[in-house]
Structures are given as C-alpha cells and as structure tokens.
Design a protein around this motif. Structure first.
Motif, short mmCIF file in Angstrom:
data_model
loop_
_atom_site.label_atom_id
_atom_site.label_comp_id
_atom_site.label_asym_id
_atom_site.label_seq_id
_atom_site.Cartn_x
_atom_site.Cartn_y
_atom_site.Cartn_z
N VAL A 131 0.82 -1.21 0.00
CA VAL A 131 0.00 0.00 0.00
C VAL A 131 0.86 1.27 0.00
CG1 VAL A 131 -1.58 1.31 1.45
CG2 VAL A 131 -2.05 -1.07 0.93
N TYR A 200 -15.45 16.37 -0.31
CA TYR A 200 -16.33 16.13 -1.47
C TYR A 200 -17.78 15.90 -1.05
CZ TYR A 200 -16.37 11.07 -0.48
OH TYR A 200 -16.54 9.84 0.12
N LEU A 250 -10.61 2.88 -8.10
CA LEU A 250 -11.94 3.45 -8.41
C LEU A 250 -12.93 3.01 -7.34
CD1 LEU A 250 -11.91 2.53 -12.24
CD2 LEU A 250 -11.76 4.85 -11.32
N ILE A 251 -12.58 3.26 -6.08
CA ILE A 251 -13.35 2.62 -5.00
C ILE A 251 -14.83 2.99 -5.03
CG2 ILE A 251 -12.83 4.38 -3.22
CD1 ILE A 251 -12.65 1.96 -1.23
N PHE A 278 -2.22 1.88 -13.27
CA PHE A 278 -1.09 1.50 -12.41
C PHE A 278 -1.45 0.28 -11.56
CE2 PHE A 278 0.83 1.52 -8.22
CZ PHE A 278 2.18 1.55 -8.53
N1 LIG Z 1 -3.47 -0.07 -8.33
C1 LIG Z 1 -2.90 -0.62 -7.27
O1 LIG Z 1 -1.91 -1.34 -7.37
C2 LIG Z 1 -3.50 -0.32 -5.93
C3 LIG Z 1 -2.88 -0.78 -4.74
C4 LIG Z 1 -3.46 -0.45 -3.50
C5 LIG Z 1 -4.66 0.29 -3.48
N2 LIG Z 1 -5.23 0.67 -4.66
C6 LIG Z 1 -6.46 1.49 -4.68
O2 LIG Z 1 -6.22 2.67 -3.94
C7 LIG Z 1 -7.44 3.14 -3.41
C8 LIG Z 1 -7.26 3.45 -1.93
O3 LIG Z 1 -6.98 2.21 -1.26
P1 LIG Z 1 -6.54 2.21 0.28
O4 LIG Z 1 -6.11 0.83 0.60
O5 LIG Z 1 -5.60 3.33 0.53
O6 LIG Z 1 -7.92 2.49 1.04
P2 LIG Z 1 -8.25 3.75 1.97
O7 LIG Z 1 -8.16 4.97 1.12
O8 LIG Z 1 -7.44 3.68 3.21
O9 LIG Z 1 -9.76 3.47 2.39
C9 LIG Z 1 -10.78 3.58 1.47
C10 LIG Z 1 -11.37 5.03 1.48
O10 LIG Z 1 -12.07 5.21 0.25
C11 LIG Z 1 -13.02 6.24 0.45
N3 LIG Z 1 -14.29 5.85 -0.20
C12 LIG Z 1 -15.01 4.73 0.03
N4 LIG Z 1 -16.13 4.74 -0.74
C13 LIG Z 1 -16.09 5.90 -1.44
C14 LIG Z 1 -16.96 6.50 -2.39
N5 LIG Z 1 -18.10 5.89 -2.78
N6 LIG Z 1 -16.62 7.70 -2.93
C15 LIG Z 1 -15.48 8.32 -2.54
N7 LIG Z 1 -14.62 7.80 -1.64
C16 LIG Z 1 -14.92 6.61 -1.10
C17 LIG Z 1 -13.22 6.40 1.96
O11 LIG Z 1 -12.62 7.64 2.32
P3 LIG Z 1 -13.52 9.00 2.47
O12 LIG Z 1 -14.02 8.97 3.88
O13 LIG Z 1 -12.55 10.08 2.17
O14 LIG Z 1 -14.64 8.88 1.49
C18 LIG Z 1 -12.41 5.27 2.55
O15 LIG Z 1 -11.86 5.59 3.80
C19 LIG Z 1 -8.50 2.09 -3.73
O16 LIG Z 1 -9.21 2.49 -4.88
C20 LIG Z 1 -7.67 0.85 -4.01
O17 LIG Z 1 -8.35 -0.05 -4.85
C21 LIG Z 1 -4.68 0.37 -5.86
#
Ligand SMILES: NC(=O)c1ccc[n+]([C@@H]2O[C@H](COP(=O)([O-])OP(=O)(O)OC[C@H]3O[C@@H](n4cnc5c(N)ncnc54)[C@H](OP(=O)(O)O)[C@@H]3O)[C@@H](O)[C@H]2O)c1
Length: 337
Positions: A131, A200, A250-251, A278
C-alpha cells in the motif's frame, strides 16, 4: 484443541457485500506440503482490491473461488516448515488469506521480514508494504513529479492517498487532497501537511469543480486517482495542459452493481492529458528499494502512516466494510492473533 479458523467467501456479493456472503469455519491446522511451510498469521491487510477479487470477473487476478478463504496479504510467523530457507519462528509476509494458518509454497510472494526494524510487524502491511509502495512507485515512477507542480489526490486521507500526498510534499509539489468529511480534511492539513483539503461530501458537480479550481488556480499537473465516479469527473475540469493522471483505484465503483464510465473524457483530449493505469504488482521486484526509502522518510519524521487496526478474525466482515463507509482512519489492518 487448536484449530484453523477461516473466513470463507460463500456467495459472490451483489453490490455491497453482506455478512451472509461469508462464513467463519474451523478446520484442522494444516501440515506443510513437501518444500512448503505453514504460517501462523498475525495481521492481515484489508484492502479495497479484495472486493474486486470476490466478483466473477476478468481482472489482473483470478476471482477467489467460492468456498475458499478471502485472499489477503498477511504477516505472520512460520509455524511449521519443510523448506530450508524458512525456519520455524521466522517472521514472513505474503499473499495468503484471512485465516489463522496459511500454507505457502516457495516461489510465491512469501518473503522474510524483520519485526525488530519496525514499531509493529503490521507496518509491513502499511508504509513498508504494497500500500505504501503503491503511493511511492505510482507517484514517482508514473506521475514523475517536478518541484512546483500541483498534485491532486483523491481518497487523500486513506492509506495510499496520505502516502502519495506526503511524498508529493517531499518532492516540492503543491498538494491538494480530496476526502470525505471535515475531520479527514483537518487530518490532511494538520497530520499530513497537504496545502489544501476539499471535502467532497455534500458537493454537487459544479461545487466540486469550483472547489478544486480555487485550490489549484493554475490547474492540476498530476492527478492521483483512488476514487473515480463523480469525484474524478470534477477533477477532469481542472486539468492543466499535459496533465498526468495515475489511475490507481476506483473505489466509488467497487460496490456499484453496474460499472460506470467517465462521462467527460473530452477534457482529457482537450488538455492533452494522459491516463496511466497502475498496478503495484508490476513493481514487486523493487519492493526492497522502495521500502528502504519509505523507512528512511519514516525515521526522519518526513512521512507518517496511520494504521486502523481492528481486532479478531471473527470481526473480518465489519472491519472490511469500514473501507466503504469511510470509517477507517489510516491503513486498515485486521489483527488475527
Ligand atoms: N493499483 C494498485 O496497485 C493499488 C494498490 C493499492 C490500493 N489501490 C487502490 O487505492 C485506493 C485506496 O486504497 P486504500 O487501501 O488506501 O484504502 P483507503 O483509502 O485507506 O480506504 C478507502 C477510502 O475510500 C473512500 N471511499 C469509500 N467509498 C467511497 C466512495 N463511494 N466515494 C469516494 N470515496 C470513497 C473512503 O474515504 P472517504 O471517507 O474520504 O470517502 C475510505 O476511507 C483504492 O481504490 C484501491 O483499490 C490500488
């Protein structure tokens, strides 16, 4: 008698996961297969990506088979070993599952870790794990920030987003974060050193476009996208020419029954921007390099990574759902034992 509790996927979620999509079952503690090992899991990473792995859909990894435990990165201790490279008692990290004991084979993702080098072994799931390194490699290798540029981060108070913003500051950028609610926006400014924070929630498209424009009057040179949906649509109206968009997550769409598209791709064309998909898995061979830099920034006080540690395998469902309600404050981790 000791047993192996396993958090199984028993039904594919339709939209938002329900508790009955999962079952906690107990079985015997496994024995290592020839050349393999059995790991006593201590901490598991709860990640938005797990939601995608629950669907029967084409992706970068096969779906979790129904009846299997939910796939997860874990850290734990070697409980039994038939492999000379891994001694009993050795701490390891790897792609395993939400269960007390996991079987791992060499050649997979299993690697030794040093618990004495960190405040908690769970740090290998946050700042020093996939992460934190998503923020590190996604920003530095894809967006390639230059001092003075403006970086916009969505999901900014989360695990990836907070790391991205802080690394952007280390590289001399103006950093603007988008997060849900006043408390998270305060954390962006006070705990993570962002230059501006945008809530937001409660904002329609025009209000969000205007808020970004106010925080980034010369346009945004880099977008680190974690959220998608309406947040990303508003961002597209604030791109500087030749903006770089790192599409990391794209959560907002993960629980949507139907996947939506970006309705205003024209803005990408008009601003000559690029969108770059990515995946951290592509950087697995460089984890030691990125981890060393992250560890140094942590030690120097330049980087902070909060962890939201939830307790108990039996609480895996409510803990996992914190990601989608926004309840998590930092990297979401499940303490298994
Ligand atoms: N591509 C890769 O290799 C990779 C690797 C790791 C993670 N990721 C991606 O990175 C993103 C963040 O992951 P993380 O592990 O750091 O989680 P995180 O940001 O610690 O937790 C998820 C956060 O997403 C927000 N969220 C949830 N539903 C939402 C919605 N409908 N609209 C807007 N915001 C929403 C919430 O924050 P708010 O309270 O601010 O809404 C929640 O606290 C995710 O999309 C994950 O899939 C990608």
């Amino acid at each position: 008698m000791a047993e192996n509790r396993r958090f199984l996927l028993v039904r594919r979620p339709q939209g938002t996961p329900e508790e009955s999509d999962f079952a906690l079952e107990a079985s015997d503690i496994p024995v290592p297969p020839p050349g393999g090992l059995v790991i006593r899991n201590r901490f598991a990473s709860l990640d938005p990506a797990q939601r995608g792995w629950m669907d029967d859909a084409e992706s970068y990894m096969p779906p979790i088979p129904l009846g299997d435990p939910v796939r997860a990165t874990t850290v734990g201790i070697v409980h039994a070993s038939d492999n000379p490279d891994f001694a009993v008692g050795q701490w390891v990290m790897g792609l395993n599952a939400l269960e007390d004991y996991s079987v791992a084979m060499p050649g997979g993702f299993t690697m030794a870790i040093d618990p004495d080098a960190v405040a908690s072994p769970s740090n290998y799931l946050s700042a020093l794990g996939a992460v934190g390194l998503t923020g590190y490699f996604g920003l530095l290798e894809v967006a390639k920030p230059r001092a003075g540029e403006t970086l916009l981060v969505s999901g900014a108070a989360g695990a990836v987003g907070s790391a991205v913003g802080q690394i952007g500051k280390i590289k001399g950028c103006r950093v603007v974060g988008i997060a849900g609610g006043p408390a998270k926006c305060r954390r962006l400014l006070e705990d993570y050193g962002f230059d501006a924070a945008i809530d937001y929630k409660g904002k329609d498209h025009e209000a969000l476009v205007a808020a970004i424009a106010e925080a980034a009057p010369d346009g945004v040179n880099m977008v680190f996208e974690n959220v998608g949906g309406p947040v990303m649509e508003a961002e597209m109206f604030n791109l500087a020419h030749h903006a770089r968009i790192v599409l990391c997550g794209l959560i907002s769409e993960y629980n949507a029954p139907e996947k939506v598209g970006l309705r205003n791709l024209w803005q990408v064309l008009a601003r000559r921007a690029t969108i770059h998909g990515f995946l951290i898995a592509d950087y697995a061979e460089r984890f030691a390099e990125g981890g060393a830099q992250m560890a140094q920034w942590l030690a120097e006080g330049k980087l902070r990574m909060d962890e939201d540690v939830q307790e108990g395998l039996e609480n895996a469902y409510p803990a996992f759902m914190r990601l989608f309600t926004g309840a998590n404050t930092g990297k979401l981790v499940l303490k298994i034992s």
